[in-house]
Design a protein around this motif. Structure first.
Motif, PDB file in Angstrom:
ATOM      1  N   GLY A 137       2.921 -13.284  23.616  1.00 57.44           N
ATOM      2  CA  GLY A 137       3.182 -14.692  23.943  1.00 57.44           C
ATOM      3  C   GLY A 137       2.033 -15.388  24.642  1.00 57.44           C
ATOM      4  N   GLY A 138       0.905 -14.702  24.773  1.00 59.28           N
ATOM      5  CA  GLY A 138      -0.270 -15.307  25.400  1.00 59.28           C
ATOM      6  C   GLY A 138      -1.050 -14.275  26.189  1.00 59.28           C
ATOM      7  N   GLY A 139      -2.121 -14.729  26.843  1.00 54.43           N
ATOM      8  CA  GLY A 139      -2.917 -13.780  27.610  1.00 54.43           C
ATOM      9  C   GLY A 139      -4.124 -14.435  28.252  1.00 54.43           C
TER      10      GLY A 139
ATOM     11  N   ILE B 268      -3.716 -18.294  24.879  1.00 54.78           N
ATOM     12  CA  ILE B 268      -4.665 -17.292  25.389  1.00 54.78           C
ATOM     13  C   ILE B 268      -5.845 -18.039  26.018  1.00 54.78           C
ATOM     14  CG2 ILE B 268      -6.242 -15.418  24.778  1.00 54.78           C
ATOM     15  CD1 ILE B 268      -4.362 -14.904  22.321  1.00 54.78           C
ATOM     16  N   ARG B 269      -6.073 -17.792  27.306  1.00 51.98           N
ATOM     17  CA  ARG B 269      -7.199 -18.403  28.016  1.00 51.98           C
ATOM     18  C   ARG B 269      -8.407 -17.474  27.950  1.00 51.98           C
ATOM     19  NH1 ARG B 269      -6.824 -18.233  32.879  1.00 51.98           N
ATOM     20  NH2 ARG B 269      -5.024 -16.889  33.159  1.00 51.98           N
TER      21      ARG B 269
ATOM     22  N   ALA C 112      -2.462  -8.587  19.725  1.00 56.01           N
ATOM     23  CA  ALA C 112      -1.508  -8.059  20.716  1.00 56.01           C
ATOM     24  C   ALA C 112      -1.113  -9.142  21.711  1.00 56.01           C
ATOM     25  CB  ALA C 112      -2.120  -6.863  21.441  1.00 56.01           C
ATOM     26  N   MET C 113      -2.070  -9.960  22.114  1.00 62.04           N
ATOM     27  CA  MET C 113      -1.750 -11.048  23.055  1.00 62.04           C
ATOM     28  C   MET C 113      -0.834 -12.079  22.410  1.00 62.04           C
ATOM     29  SD  MET C 113      -5.262 -11.633  25.181  1.00 62.04           S
ATOM     30  CE  MET C 113      -5.841 -10.358  26.318  1.00 62.04           C
TER      31      MET C 113
ATOM     32  N   GLY D 158       3.923  -1.321  26.787  1.00 62.40           N
ATOM     33  CA  GLY D 158       4.811  -2.301  26.151  1.00 62.40           C
ATOM     34  C   GLY D 158       4.156  -3.544  25.605  1.00 62.40           C
ATOM     35  N   HIS D 159       3.004  -3.956  26.165  1.00 68.97           N
ATOM     36  CA  HIS D 159       2.335  -5.180  25.719  1.00 68.97           C
ATOM     37  C   HIS D 159       0.931  -5.219  26.296  1.00 68.97           C
ATOM     38  CE1 HIS D 159       3.506  -6.995  29.705  1.00 68.97           C
ATOM     39  NE2 HIS D 159       4.451  -6.100  29.555  1.00 68.97           N
ATOM     40  N   LEU D 160       0.166  -6.243  25.894  1.00 73.84           N
ATOM     41  CA  LEU D 160      -1.177  -6.442  26.455  1.00 73.84           C
ATOM     42  C   LEU D 160      -1.333  -7.917  26.825  1.00 73.84           C
ATOM     43  CD1 LEU D 160      -4.045  -5.327  27.113  1.00 73.84           C
ATOM     44  CD2 LEU D 160      -4.717  -6.064  24.809  1.00 73.84           C
TER      45      LEU D 160
END
Ligand code: NAD
Length: 249
Positions: free
Chosen positions: A134-136, A179-180, A129-130, A83-85
């Motif tokens: 909404g972030g990652g 994204i960190r 994708a991140m 569904g997401h990454l």
């Protein structure tokens, strides 16, 4: 088990063995769904099968980190299956012990392609994708030899130093996207990578640190887990050294 990665989806390169496999085991146990990427298809598929009983789910994809198309397929697998990454662990790497004068053009290029270009390609593929998620969190596996020098391994050490600064550059670039990006710098860890190294060479490293033994893959995986998780929500662009105090001496 405390579900520290509950609802997270992670992509780990070089996940068939060594530290990447330890990350995959821990991440699944902490509730993440994990895409394992590697060149070692048999080992990677076996590990994904073994992990399928854990809290998180696991799937293996063939991933050569030097190939952008492989990265795109791995990211697409994460999104289509899970569904997401949310998490990328750029762990795949290769070692050459050749020094400045002994390294051939071909060897230099190969090490750079896998260890350095592979990290860049991974971030490039994962970031869209991140953003959609909404972030990652991205964790790039460098080395103590991305921080200090030693004789030999000229190409390897160069790539590990490059990862350190690439990580900080990406942290700045991706911060607005939530994204960190952080780097991990392991000392000598008992894995198949270092198995061929002479015992006296390995002893030379462990005897000079504070904790006079080699590290275990799991001891690095817990640091990677922290950076990957929301527990590290204020941590980006930094370096986590896990080396038994080798660089403190
Ligand atoms: P390892 O050799 O046990 O595992 C590395 C994995 O990367 C293998 O499964 C290998 O098949 C995979 N790989 C190699 N080339 C690849 C490619 N082109 N595409 C995809 N996968 C590829 O090594 P390890 O010790 O677990 O190392 C993991 C990471 O940690 C590496 O980046 C390494 O440089 C780094 N590191 C290791 C140590 C150590 O002492 N073991 C210390 C510091 C940093």
């Amino acid at each position: 088990m405390s579900n520290r990665l509950s609802k997270k989806v992670a992509l780990i390169s070089g996940a068939a063995r060594g530290m990447g496999a330890a990350d995959a085991r821990l991440f699944c146990a902490e509730g993440a769904d994990v895409v394992l990427g590697d060149l070692l298809d048999t080992e990677g598929q076996q590990l994904a099968h073994e992990l399928s009983g854990h809290t998180g789910r696991a799937v293996y994809v063939h991933l050569d980190v030097t190939q952008a198309a492989d990265w795109n397929k791995a990211v697409a697998t994460a999104e289509s299956l899970f569904g997401h990454l949310d998490i990328l662990i750029n762990n795949a790497g290769i070692l050459s012990m050749a020094g400045v004068e002994d390294t051939t053009d071909a060897e230099w290029q190969h090490i750079v392609d896998v260890n350095q270009k592979g990290v860049w390609l991974g971030m490039k593929a994962a970031c869209p994708a991140m953003r959609r998620a909404g972030g990652g969190s991205i964790v790039n596996i460098s080395s103590i030899y991305g921080l200090i020098g030693s004789g030999g391994a000229a190409a390897y050490h160069s790539t590990k130093g490059a990862i350190r600064i690439l990580t900080k550059t990406a942290a700045v670039e991706f911060a607005p996207a939530n994204i960190r990006v952080n780097s991990v710098h392991p000392g000598l860890i008992t894995t198949p990578m270092v198995a061929p190294l002479p015992e006296e060479f390995r002893h030379g490293i462990t005897s000079t640190g504070c904790i006079k033994r080699e590290g275990r893959p799991e001891e690095v995986a817990y640091g990677v887990l922290f950076l990957a998780s929301d527990e590290a929500s204020y941590v980006t662009g930094t370096e986590l050294i896990i080396d038994g105090g080798y660089t403190a001496v």
